[in-house]
Write an enzyme that holds these catalytic residues in place. Structure first.
Site, short mmCIF file in Angstrom:
data_model
loop_
_atom_site.label_atom_id
_atom_site.label_comp_id
_atom_site.label_asym_id
_atom_site.label_seq_id
_atom_site.Cartn_x
_atom_site.Cartn_y
_atom_site.Cartn_z
CB ALA A 101 55.14 -102.48 1.42
CG ASP A 127 51.60 -112.39 21.24
OD1 ASP A 127 52.51 -111.55 21.37
OD2 ASP A 127 51.53 -113.42 21.93
N GLY A 128 51.18 -109.12 21.28
CA GLY A 128 50.88 -108.03 22.22
C GLY A 128 50.40 -106.79 21.47
CG ASP A 140 58.66 -114.76 18.95
OD1 ASP A 140 59.88 -114.93 18.91
OD2 ASP A 140 58.11 -113.95 19.72
NE ARG A 150 58.94 -106.38 24.48
CZ ARG A 150 58.75 -107.25 23.48
NH1 ARG A 150 57.56 -107.42 22.96
NH2 ARG A 150 59.75 -107.94 22.99
CD GLU A 155 62.59 -116.63 24.41
OE1 GLU A 155 63.38 -115.96 25.08
OE2 GLU A 155 61.80 -116.12 23.61
O1 F6P Z 1 58.77 -111.49 20.37
C1 F6P Z 1 60.10 -111.41 19.98
C2 F6P Z 1 61.03 -111.76 21.10
O2 F6P Z 1 62.35 -111.66 20.62
C3 F6P Z 1 60.79 -113.11 21.76
O3 F6P Z 1 61.34 -114.18 21.03
C4 F6P Z 1 61.45 -112.92 23.10
O4 F6P Z 1 60.88 -113.75 24.07
C5 F6P Z 1 61.17 -111.46 23.40
O5 F6P Z 1 60.89 -110.84 22.16
C6 F6P Z 1 62.30 -110.72 24.07
O6 F6P Z 1 61.89 -109.43 24.33
P1 F6P Z 1 62.84 -108.23 24.80
O7 F6P Z 1 63.63 -107.77 23.61
O8 F6P Z 1 61.90 -107.19 25.27
O9 F6P Z 1 63.72 -108.80 25.84
#
Ligand code: F6P
Length: 326
Positions: A25, A106-107, A131, A75, A226
């Site tokens: 999009a 958020d990050g 999330d 990341r 979690e």
């Molecule tokens: O933000 C998405 C998410 O799947 C969260 O629910 C979880 O805590 C995190 O990412 C897991 O991250 P990774 O894939 O880096 O282990």
């Protein structure tokens, strides 16, 4: 304000179903409105390491139905440093990119906020995370698909729970938020939802389980968000097992299965609307906002508000879970 000619698009952080629909999009509405587009690979990492590719309309053909992200994601620790951001800025300028659309959680939006302030770059964010933990928006791209994935998995577990008369603790994702847990508990008719926003004492849980197990049922499912502080589903199950050694309690951790799969219609439509809105926002001179959706309408949310995530959790929904599982 400098004229925007070329828009860069990237996906960052955890992948979420619907990110590809958003990339499509953004790309197509940008081209439609006379901009050129560049795809940045692997999130901020691709900006830092100059992995930037030309994007045409055909670059995003046949992706609306795909999970994951064709731009890949990461990341990126380097982008958290001023040196890393300087490299990113230099590469961005060399590629002729005047503005960015950042799709992530958020990050990723925190990174966008810092980068935009440091270099005065127009950036618009799209909420891409399963999330749903961003402020100013009723939903994030990927959340509905993840809820449906959890629902499908728990429906299957219910067969075993009921056939073997077992108690299941099912761990779902959510980072530090309980939306996936609470709403999947409603959707699956589970006996309880445990979320990080609220302390749950073993006593409270024991009461819920007693109600379910002893009064009218011979099986129960508890959805647990979690939570590294409490040990998530496994931690909770251990504590409950001590109280109820007779119960056949099992733990299932759904894990990354929740991030995959073809996006639902709701997520595809949300991503398409938000992607187009990001280009409209940039054309209108909006900067440093995330596109949100409130009561079905597109809204602009300042990064600071989106990241703060103060929308809270609807406590009445816990009552609903309890009332409907008597
Ligand atoms: O933000 C998405 C998410 O799947 C969260 O629910 C979880 O805590 C995190 O990412 C897991 O991250 P990774 O894939 O880096 O282990």
């Amino acid at each position: 304000m400098a004229e925007i000619k070329c828009i860069g698009v990237l996906t960052s952080g955890g992948d979420a179903p619907g990110m590809n629909a958003a990339i499509r999009a953004v790309t197509r509405s940008a081209i439609y409105n006379g901009f050129t587009v560049k795809g940045i690979m692997r999130g901020y990492k691709g900006l830092v390491h100059n992995e930037i590719v030309e994007f045409k309309s055909q670059s995003v053909s046949n992706i609306i139905q795909m999970g994951g992200t064709i731009l890949k994601t990461a990341r990126c620790k380097e982008f958290a440093t001023p040196e890393g951001r300087k490299m990113a800025y230099d590469n961005m300028m060399a590629a002729g990119i005047d503005a960015l659309v950042v799709i992530g959680g958020d990050g990723s939006l925190t990174g966008a906020k810092i980068f935009a302030a440091e270099y005065d770059i127009p950036i618009v964010g799209l909420p891409g995370t399963i999330d749903n933990d961003l402020g100013g928006t009723d939903s994030t791209i990927g959340y509905d698909t993840a809820l449906n994935t959890i629902m499908g998995a728990v429906d299957k577990l219910r067969d075993t729970a009921s056939s073997h008369e077992r108690l299941f603790f099912v761990e779902v994702m959510g980072h530090t938020a309980g939306y996936l847990s609470l709403n999947s508990a409603i959707a699956t008719g589970s006996e309880a939802a445990i979320v990080p926003e609220m302390d749950t004492e073993v006593d409270q849980l024991a009461e819920l389980i007693n109600n379910g197990f002893r009064k009218s049922k011979n099986s129960a499912i508890v959805i647990v968000a979690e939570n590294p502080k409490t040990g998530g589903a496994a931690g909770l199950a251990e504590r409950v097992k001590k109280e109820f050694p007779d119960y056949d309690a099992r733990v299932t951790i759904l894990g990354h299965i929740q991030r995959g799969g073809s996006p639902t219609a709701i997520d595809r439509i949300l991503a398409s609307r938000m992607g187009a809105a990001a280009i409209e926002a940039l054309s209108d001179g909006q900067r440093n906002v995330m596109i949100g959706i409130m009561n079905g309408r597109i809204v602009y949310v300042p990064f600071a508000k989106a990241i703060k995530h103060d929308k809270g959790i609807d406590k009445s929904r816990f009552e609903l879970v309890k009332m409907l599982s008597i």
